[in-house]
Structure formats: C-alpha cells, structure tokens
Design an enzyme around this catalytic site. Structure first.
Site, PDB file in Angstrom:
ATOM      1  CG  ASP A 176       2.119   6.592  -2.595  1.00 12.86           C
ATOM      2  OD1 ASP A 176       2.401   5.534  -1.989  1.00 12.86           O
ATOM      3  OD2 ASP A 176       2.984   7.337  -3.075  1.00 12.86           O
ATOM      4  NE  ARG A 207       5.879   8.248   1.276  1.00 17.55           N
ATOM      5  CZ  ARG A 207       5.530   8.836   0.139  1.00 17.55           C
ATOM      6  NH1 ARG A 207       5.940  10.051  -0.126  1.00 17.55           N
ATOM      7  NH2 ARG A 207       4.759   8.191  -0.715  1.00 17.55           N
ATOM      8  CD1 TRP A 208      -0.811  10.011   8.022  1.00 16.16           C
ATOM      9  CD2 TRP A 208      -0.811   8.101   9.202  1.00 16.16           C
ATOM     10  NE1 TRP A 208      -1.717  10.157   9.048  1.00 16.16           N
ATOM     11  CE2 TRP A 208      -1.738   8.995   9.792  1.00 16.16           C
ATOM     12  CE3 TRP A 208      -0.645   6.839   9.770  1.00 16.16           C
ATOM     13  CZ2 TRP A 208      -2.483   8.661  10.915  1.00 16.16           C
ATOM     14  CZ3 TRP A 208      -1.384   6.503  10.889  1.00 16.16           C
ATOM     15  CH2 TRP A 208      -2.291   7.410  11.455  1.00 16.16           C
ATOM     16  CG  HIS A 222      -1.287  -0.588   4.961  1.00 16.96           C
ATOM     17  ND1 HIS A 222      -1.080   0.114   3.786  1.00 16.96           N
ATOM     18  CD2 HIS A 222      -0.161  -1.335   5.149  1.00 16.96           C
ATOM     19  CE1 HIS A 222       0.106  -0.202   3.288  1.00 16.96           C
ATOM     20  NE2 HIS A 222       0.682  -1.075   4.102  1.00 16.96           N
ATOM     21  CB  SER A 260       0.319  -2.639  -7.455  1.00 13.61           C
ATOM     22  OG  SER A 260       1.560  -2.871  -6.802  1.00 13.61           O
ATOM     23  CD  GLU A 300       4.017  -3.695 -10.374  1.00  7.86           C
ATOM     24  OE1 GLU A 300       4.048  -4.298 -11.464  1.00  7.86           O
ATOM     25  OE2 GLU A 300       3.024  -3.038  -9.984  1.00  7.86           O
ATOM     26  CG  ASN A 301       1.484  -3.106  -3.594  1.00  9.10           C
ATOM     27  OD1 ASN A 301       0.329  -2.660  -3.632  1.00  9.10           O
ATOM     28  ND2 ASN A 301       2.535  -2.313  -3.739  1.00  9.10           N
ATOM     29  NE  ARG A 328       4.103  -2.012  -0.670  1.00  7.58           N
ATOM     30  CZ  ARG A 328       3.280  -0.992  -0.430  1.00  7.58           C
ATOM     31  NH1 ARG A 328       2.445  -1.061   0.606  1.00  7.58           N
ATOM     32  NH2 ARG A 328       3.280   0.075  -1.206  1.00  7.58           N
ATOM     33  NE  ARG A 359       6.901   6.462  -8.219  1.00  2.00           N
ATOM     34  CZ  ARG A 359       7.243   6.952  -7.027  1.00  2.00           C
ATOM     35  NH1 ARG A 359       8.085   7.953  -6.943  1.00  2.00           N
ATOM     36  NH2 ARG A 359       6.748   6.430  -5.922  1.00  2.00           N
TER      37      ARG A 359
END
Length: 246
Positions: free
Chosen positions: A23, A27-28, A40, A68, A70-71, A74, A194
C-alpha cells in the site's frame, strides 16, 4: 549461507509464510507531484527486493496483494495501466523467478473483467514454474477475502455437501489454494491499520506488522525488521503459557 544471514534474526524461527499488503503507491507519487501510475511503476523495485529478501531468509511462501476486487472502482485509466503493468511484469520477471526456483501462483477470480491476454500470461507463468519449490510466490490478483469465502461456499453447494458435513476443513478444502499454509506474518505498508479484505479466512492467527513506509520505498531491510518483530512475539493460538499463567 550463514555469514550472509541478516543480523538479529533467528534462522530457526523464520516464518514459513509471509503475506504483504503493498500500500502507498498513490501517496508516494502524489508527494512527488507525479501521476499515480508512477507510484505503481516504482513499486516494482520494492516487490523484487522483497522477493530477494524472502529468498535470503528462506521463507517458503510469499503472498502479495497485487489487485483487489475493489480496485476495479479506480479510474479506468489507472485500471488499464495496472492490467498492462502486471502483464508486462510477468513477461519481464518470470524467467528470472524460474531460475531462482520460485513457483508463481495466483489467487483470485478469473472473471470477464480480467483481459484474456493477462490470463494467458498468468497461465504461462504458472506452467513455467509449477515444479519449483524453493519458494511459492502467490500474487493475489482480482482477489478479495470475502469473494474467496463466497466462492468456497458456492463450491460446497455445487458439491452437494450436506449442512451437517460443513466444517472448517470442508471450507478450507475449497479455498483457492488449500495446500497453502496460513500466513505466520502479514505486513501492511504506508501506515494504514486495516486488513482491507485480504486473506480473511487464513489470517485468523497471523501476526500483523504495520509499517509507515510507503510501498515504493519498501526494501528487504524492512522485511527483515518485520520478521524480527514477529520473532519477538509469543504465538499462543488462544492458549496460555502455564509457566506465565497468561
């Protein structure tokens, strides 16, 4: 070799299975004023160095949360990039992994959303490395812990298993990889605390280590620190130590 083994880690107590939630790529990139996709791309170096570190420790199973269920929510451009990136990563790295004795496997749903060309690359990588046993690298791709449990239950129903025959063993036998041991250690990077729908069935008694390091900056020394933390803990699986009484 012994002289190369990382200082501060007991080689007799190295976890057999380490899993990692990679994860912090976005942010990076944001901190550097770059597109999320650059984060990525930078994560590949972290992944490869972590694999090398796991091999140096003698870890037998390494599971990485790559994409995931859920990805898919995006932005479409990011999803397309991730599909191409993962395909390209397999093509560029699988021969080297094969030479190192690494077996490549995947965990997740093979549904219509995954491009067929990516599925072909996955199948080619599995076939190429299927006899390797030095380490098993499992990429959790289009994976969700709840989805895996749902799929296992669906298989129970399809198999006609009677309710009184449903137990933990019956469910485990229908997970994506029943032969894979539960993770001893789960690492999550980027300072988030999480689970994020990762290996929900398997991590019932896993030790969790949370790192503030963003994934693109993660290196084998951070893996070693997590393993050292794991070795400082006492795993009791719900039991007690009689000599301590707790």
């Amino acid at each position: 070799m012994a002289e190369e083994f990382p200082e501060g880690i007991d080689p007799r107590r190295v976890p057999a299975h380490v899993a990692c939630v990679m994860d912090g790529n976005g942010r990076w990139a944001a901190r550097r004023g770059l597109p999320r996709t650059e984060g990525h791309a930078a994560g590949e170096t972290a992944l490869w160095d972590t694999v090398e570190g796991a091999l140096a420790l003698g870890i037998r199973w390494l599971t990485m949360f790559a994409f995931s269920t859920e990805n898919w929510r995006r932005p479409p451009d990011e999803v397309r990039y991730l599909m191409h990136f993962n395909e390209d990563l397999l093509v560029r790295r699988r021969d080297e992994l094969h030479e190192k004795g690494v077996r490549i496997r995947f965990a997740g749903r093979r549904d219509w959303r995954v491009p067929r060309r990516v599925l072909r690359r996955m199948d080619e990588s599995v076939a190429l490395t299927e006899k390797n046993r030095r380490m098993t690298l499992t990429m959790a791709f289009n994976y969700g812990g709840r989805a895996e449990i749902v799929d296992a239950v669906r298989q129970l129903v399809a198999d006609g298993v009677r309710p009184e025959r449903v137990d933990e063993r019956a469910i485990r036998a229908r997970l994506y990889h029943p032969d894979q041991p539960d993770p001893d250690l789960v690492i999550r990077t980027s300072g988030e605390y999480r689970i994020s729908n990762f290996l929900l069935w398997q991590l019932a008694y896993s030790e969790l280590v949370f790192s503030d390091v963003l994934w693109p900056d993660f290196r084998r020394q951070h893996l070693y620190q997590a393993v050292a933390e794991y070795q400082r803990r006492e795993r009791r699986y719900g039991g007690v130590r009689v000599d301590r009484g707790a």
